[in-house]
Motif scaffolding. Structure first.
Motif: not given
Lengths: 163, 103
Positions: B50-55, B99-101
């Motif tokens: 799971i990667i998180r990034v700002i919109s 977040s990019k699941v």
């Protein structure tokens, strides 16, 4: 109706090394700018800016450079210019920096700006003159440019309001 | 999820993050590599994360992962399974994030 919109970026090459002037030619500059765009904005940025990219004008004596790119990608180009750190030509590399002077929509607007800018630079040089010979040279250039200005302002009366 | 066709060595969590950053660097340069990206979870067995990034960085991240084709000279591919907006408790209120699941 034109769909293709371009931007012309006017900049000047600043270097402490006088030999850098010999690198101010379109191939070396084009490569240096493209390399900087590739480093800062990656393959995507490089591809975006390479469309319609060209070095339109160069002046090795003053270090003035005019670059052209698409309107959609001129921000990528401008933000990458500070990352040009040297120019390379014939296996010689000299450190330099690029100052952005003006961004315009046509070559003509950039030219108008450049004329004004060069005039101001001449005045600055005049103040910094150390000997009479230099002073006379500069004053001669200034008087030439002033007479040109008078002859030009006659044709451009209709432009005044829209600047 | 990353898909590696052969049974070679799998990247660790740190190597996975390094891979994501280098994919961003290749496609979007130093600006892309500077995008704050967090690998929230990583499972080496399934190569899922799971990667998180700002919109505002979603497009850069997604495009960079899509075009990443190699890991240590072996062919690979990223498959994005799900993209969800992320809860605000992890971030200052004015910053939103997606977040990019990859699960």
């Amino acid at each position: 109706r034109r769909a293709l919109s371009l931007r012309y970026v006017l900049c000047e090459v600043v270097s402490e090394d006088p030999r850098c002037r010999q690198c101010i030619e379109d191939r070396a500059l084009g490569l240096a700018v493209r390399d900087a765009i590739g480093r800062v904005h990656g393959d995507y940025g490089l591809a975006c800016c390479s469309v319609s990219f060209a070095v339109k004008y160069l002046n090795a004596y003053t270090g003035t450079v005019l670059l052209r790119c698409r309107k959609d990608s001129y921000r990528l180009l401008c933000s990458a210019l500070p990352f040009v750190r040297h120019l390379e030509s014939r296996n010689q590399r000299y450190p330099c920096a690029l100052n952005t002077l003006h961004v315009g929509g046509t070559i003509r607007t950039c030219q108008k700006f450049l004329i004004q800018y060069n005039r101001r630079q001449l005045l600055l040089l005049l103040q910094k003159c150390t000997n009479e010979g230099e002073r006379q040279c500069i004053q001669k250039s200034l008087s030439c440019s002033l007479t040109e200005e008078q002859s030009q302002s006659g044709d451009e009366e209709d432009d005044d309001g829209t600047e | 999820r990353r898909e590696l066709p052969d049974g070679g060595a799998r990247p660790s969590a740190a190597q996975f993050k390094q891979l994501v950053v280098s994919a961003l660097r290749e496609l979007h340069g130093e600006v892309g590599a500077a995008l704050p990206v967090d690998v929230l979870t990583y499972e080496e067995k399934t190569l899922s994360a799971i990667i998180r990034v700002i919109s505002s960085g979603l497009i850069k991240l997604w495009s960079a992962l899509t075009l990443l084709g190699f890991y240590q000279n072996r062919r690979c591919a990223f498959r994005v399974l799900q993209v969800r907006p992320c809860g605000a408790e992890w971030l200052p209120p004015h910053v939103s994030s997606r977040s990019k699941v990859i699960w």
